[in-house]
Design a protein around this motif. Structure first.
Motif, mmCIF file in Angstrom:
data_model
loop_
_atom_site.group_PDB
_atom_site.id
_atom_site.type_symbol
_atom_site.label_atom_id
_atom_site.label_comp_id
_atom_site.label_asym_id
_atom_site.label_seq_id
_atom_site.Cartn_x
_atom_site.Cartn_y
_atom_site.Cartn_z
ATOM 1 N N THR A 1 -2.233 7.796 -20.002
ATOM 2 C CA THR A 1 -3.333 6.821 -19.907
ATOM 3 C C THR A 1 -3.411 6.204 -18.528
ATOM 4 O O THR A 1 -4.502 5.911 -18.034
ATOM 5 N N GLN A 2 -2.277 5.982 -17.866
ATOM 6 C CA GLN A 2 -2.276 5.403 -16.521
ATOM 7 C C GLN A 2 -0.898 5.566 -15.915
ATOM 8 O O GLN A 2 0.084 5.843 -16.592
ATOM 9 N N ASN A 3 -0.830 5.369 -14.625
ATOM 10 C CA ASN A 3 0.436 5.410 -13.890
ATOM 11 C C ASN A 3 0.422 4.290 -12.865
ATOM 12 O O ASN A 3 -0.485 4.217 -12.023
ATOM 13 N N LEU A 4 1.444 3.413 -12.933
ATOM 14 C CA LEU A 4 1.515 2.225 -12.070
ATOM 15 C C LEU A 4 2.842 2.268 -11.325
ATOM 16 O O LEU A 4 3.905 2.379 -11.926
ATOM 17 N N ARG A 5 2.747 2.236 -9.964
ATOM 18 C CA ARG A 5 3.968 2.314 -9.159
ATOM 19 C C ARG A 5 3.721 1.664 -7.809
ATOM 20 O O ARG A 5 2.589 1.283 -7.479
ATOM 21 N N THR A 6 4.836 1.503 -7.047
ATOM 22 C CA THR A 6 4.776 0.916 -5.705
ATOM 23 C C THR A 6 5.015 2.010 -4.675
ATOM 24 O O THR A 6 5.952 2.813 -4.814
ATOM 25 N N ILE A 7 4.176 2.042 -3.626
ATOM 26 C CA ILE A 7 4.303 3.035 -2.557
ATOM 27 C C ILE A 7 4.367 2.331 -1.228
ATOM 28 O O ILE A 7 4.016 1.139 -1.102
ATOM 29 N N THR A 8 4.832 3.071 -0.245
ATOM 30 C CA THR A 8 4.897 2.544 1.126
ATOM 31 C C THR A 8 4.230 3.558 2.051
ATOM 32 O O THR A 8 4.642 4.738 2.110
ATOM 33 N N VAL A 9 3.199 3.111 2.753
ATOM 34 C CA VAL A 9 2.463 3.959 3.682
ATOM 35 C C VAL A 9 2.426 3.265 5.032
ATOM 36 O O VAL A 9 1.944 2.129 5.138
ATOM 37 N N ASP A 10 2.965 3.968 6.042
ATOM 38 C CA ASP A 10 3.003 3.421 7.408
ATOM 39 C C ASP A 10 3.649 2.035 7.436
ATOM 40 O O ASP A 10 3.193 1.113 8.124
ATOM 41 N N GLY A 11 4.727 1.873 6.691
ATOM 42 C CA GLY A 11 5.445 0.606 6.678
ATOM 43 C C GLY A 11 4.818 -0.481 5.844
ATOM 44 O O GLY A 11 5.356 -1.597 5.785
ATOM 45 N N GLN A 12 3.714 -0.201 5.220
ATOM 46 C CA GLN A 12 3.022 -1.190 4.407
ATOM 47 C C GLN A 12 3.258 -0.862 2.934
ATOM 48 O O GLN A 12 3.109 0.290 2.499
ATOM 49 N N SER A 13 3.598 -1.896 2.172
ATOM 50 C CA SER A 13 3.861 -1.710 0.750
ATOM 51 C C SER A 13 2.566 -1.913 -0.027
ATOM 52 O O SER A 13 1.796 -2.857 0.242
ATOM 53 N N TYR A 14 2.329 -1.004 -0.996
ATOM 54 C CA TYR A 14 1.136 -1.065 -1.834
ATOM 55 C C TYR A 14 1.562 -0.960 -3.302
ATOM 56 O O TYR A 14 2.569 -0.323 -3.641
ATOM 57 N N ARG A 15 0.718 -1.545 -4.119
ATOM 58 C CA ARG A 15 0.853 -1.365 -5.551
ATOM 59 C C ARG A 15 -0.251 -0.419 -5.985
ATOM 60 O O ARG A 15 -1.448 -0.714 -5.820
ATOM 61 N N LEU A 16 0.082 0.775 -6.526
ATOM 62 C CA LEU A 16 -0.860 1.847 -6.805
ATOM 63 C C LEU A 16 -0.985 2.062 -8.299
ATOM 64 O O LEU A 16 0.022 2.088 -9.015
ATOM 65 N N VAL A 17 -2.270 2.207 -8.760
ATOM 66 C CA VAL A 17 -2.535 2.516 -10.151
ATOM 67 C C VAL A 17 -3.432 3.741 -10.214
ATOM 68 O O VAL A 17 -4.346 3.904 -9.388
ATOM 69 N N THR A 18 -3.156 4.627 -11.155
ATOM 70 C CA THR A 18 -3.965 5.836 -11.368
ATOM 71 C C THR A 18 -4.494 5.810 -12.793
ATOM 72 O O THR A 18 -3.695 5.698 -13.739
#
Length: 519
Positions: free
Chosen positions: A96-113
């Motif tokens: 139904t969904q996927n929720l995780r934390t990622i880091t891109v170019d030193g910046q932390s993001y909270r990602l949901v699919t």
């Protein structure tokens, strides 16, 4: 340290709880935004472009294989968002969904699919939200908690020090007073008592100890003063007589007559005996401590018999008859001149089992012996001294001059000698030893007039011992007497105990002359 540990725990729990709450709030908001964006999907007629409302966040579309759609119209996709297997499962509608934390170019993001529902083919939408604001909030909160914790710990330490110093100020005063007493030996410097808490109780206890020490020192000082006064007379007489004998020996031409020489020698011998007895009694009184002998169950009648036997030897030269009455009224007379009668003193009858006391045998026998010695000393030759033991009360009656009413209160004081007794040998300590011994056992002693109208009657009472078993119980139970009221003043140098009314007297009469209550 305890406050610092508590503050650290509270700060850590607060910071952790805040982080969890903020992240949960962000996740809920991010999921709602992604689902709302997925509901706004728009496609052109050819299906070559996909557009959605982005809420100002970074995002991208995934096909069923989990690959980003390059031909999608996504002008808001400026950050390369990584894709994993879970995101591909969402695109294939396996999750139904996927929720995780990622880091891109030193910046932390909270990602949901989340999956797309409207397109004809399977696909997914990803939205990424930076966590900068949450991290900044947590850092600021951590800094605030650190500052508040440090201030709280320092303030608690200062406040604790102030409170401890204020609370322990009486202890400092007690320590200063103790040091002052040790330095000046002034036992009257008492500690000020403030309040009713444990510190006040400690100060009261120390004051009680100082008063006891001061009283003990005063008794010792008084004993030394009295002893020096009493020792001065026999020592002076001894020195005079010995100097006279030495002078006579040094001058043979002026030798003393034989009768005078014999009289001087007898006088020296008598004074030496008196001095020895005085020293022994002084040593007994100078201890000023509870006897170390163990307390045991004793038969007071046996003690009276033993004391009567000892008194017989001392009364040998005056022809005094000693009548002993034990328990049920049976009597046994001991004539000081009759050795056979004295030898049978150990077979006196009348023991009924009601004479049991808890005490120290040597101390009690000395007390009864002193009562008999006092009676023998003041009795006229060829007279009778009567001693009776009924229950735990011992009475000694003589046929001497008696004790005047004004002397009966002080007769148990140390070194006190009545006017009529100052010409007789003695130290004035015998009855004081009796009072101390009786007080040690919780009893009382007093002087009265003999019922026959002449002589003195000395009455001593000791508390009876508790029955050891049912076989020791008396036939008739008599409750212990109550202490009287209105006690007369006594000397502070004797330690007799409070006197209850006479057992069996049937009335609570006030104490009469001669009673020695507790000091």
């Amino acid at each position: 340290m305890a406050v610092a540990a508590a503050v650290a725990v509270v700060a850590g729990v607060s910071l952790g709880a805040t982080s969890i709450v903020l992240n949960n709030a962000i996740d809920d908001q991010l999921v709602e935004q992604a689902q709302a964006s997925a509901d706004t999907i728009q496609t052109n007629a050819l299906g070559s472009g996909v557009q959605a409302f982005s809420f100002g966040l970074e995002g991208q579309f995934l096909d069923a294989a989990g690959n980003p759609l390059e031909n999608a119209v996504s002008p808001w996709n400026k950050v390369p968002i990584p894709v994993n297997a879970a995101d591909a499962e969402v695109a294939r509608r396996e999750r139904t969904q996927n929720l995780r934390t990622i880091t891109v170019d030193g910046q932390s993001y909270r990602l949901v699919t989340v999956p797309l529902q409207r397109p004809a083919v399977a696909a997914a939408l990803q939205l990424a939200r930076p966590t900068t604001d949450v991290d900044r909030t947590l850092r600021e909160l951590g800094l605030v908690l650190l500052v508040v914790g440090v201030v709280g710990v320092v303030g608690s330490a200062l406040a604790g020090r102030i409170v401890a110093r204020a609370a322990l100020k009486p202890v400092d005063a007690a320590a200063a007073a103790a040091e002052e007493v040790a330095r000046t030996q002034n036992l009257s410097a008492l500690i000020p008592v403030i309040g009713t808490d444990e510190i006040a109780r400690l100060a009261e206890s120390l004051n009680s100890m100082l008063r006891a020490l001061e009283a003990s020192r005063a008794r010792q000082r008084q004993l030394v003063d009295d002893a020096s006064h009493e020792l001065r007379t026999p020592l002076t007489s001894l020195r005079t007589n010995i100097e006279l004998l030495l002078r006579a020996e040094a001058n043979p031409h002026r030798a003393l007559p034989v009768a005078d020489r014999q009289a001087l020698l007898r006088d020296v011998d008598a004074q030496m005996r008196e001095l020895s007895g005085l020293v022994s009694e002084l040593v007994e009184l100078a201890r000023d401590e509870v006897p170390v002998d163990e307390v045991e169950r004793l038969d007071l009648a046996d003690i009276v018999r033993a004391a009567a036997e000892r008194a017989r030897r001392r009364a040998n030269g005056k022809g005094i008859l000693i009548d002993v009455e034990i328990g049920d009224g049976a009597t046994d007379s001991i004539d000081a001149t009759d050795t056979s009668a004295a030898a049978g003193a150990g077979h006196m009858v009348g023991l009924t089992g009601g004479h049991v006391v808890n005490g120290r045998a040597n101390l009690l026998e000395r007390a009864v012996t002193n009562l008999l010695d006092n009676a023998v000393k003041f009795s006229r030759p060829v007279s009778v001294v009567r001693i009776s033991c009924h229950g735990t009360e011992v009475t000694v009656t003589d046929e001497g001059p008696g004790i005047t009413p004004e002397d009966r209160v002080q007769v148990f004081d140390r070194f006190y000698r009545a006017t009529s007794a100052r010409g007789l040998p003695g130290s004035g300590l015998g009855l004081a030893i009796v009072a101390d011994a009786v007080a040690t056992h919780g009893g009382w002693v007093r002087a009265e007039a003999a019922p026959s109208g002449g002589g003195a009657l000395l009455r001593m009472w000791l508390p009876p011992a508790e029955p050891a078993s049912a076989f020791d119980l008396p036939d008739v139970y008599t409750p212990p007497p109550s202490p009287p009221q209105g006690l007369p003043p006594v000397s502070p140098w004797s330690r007799p105990a409070l006197e209850p009314p006479h057992p069996g007297r049937g009335e609570d009469a006030p104490p009469g002359p001669g009673q020695n209550p507790a000091v």
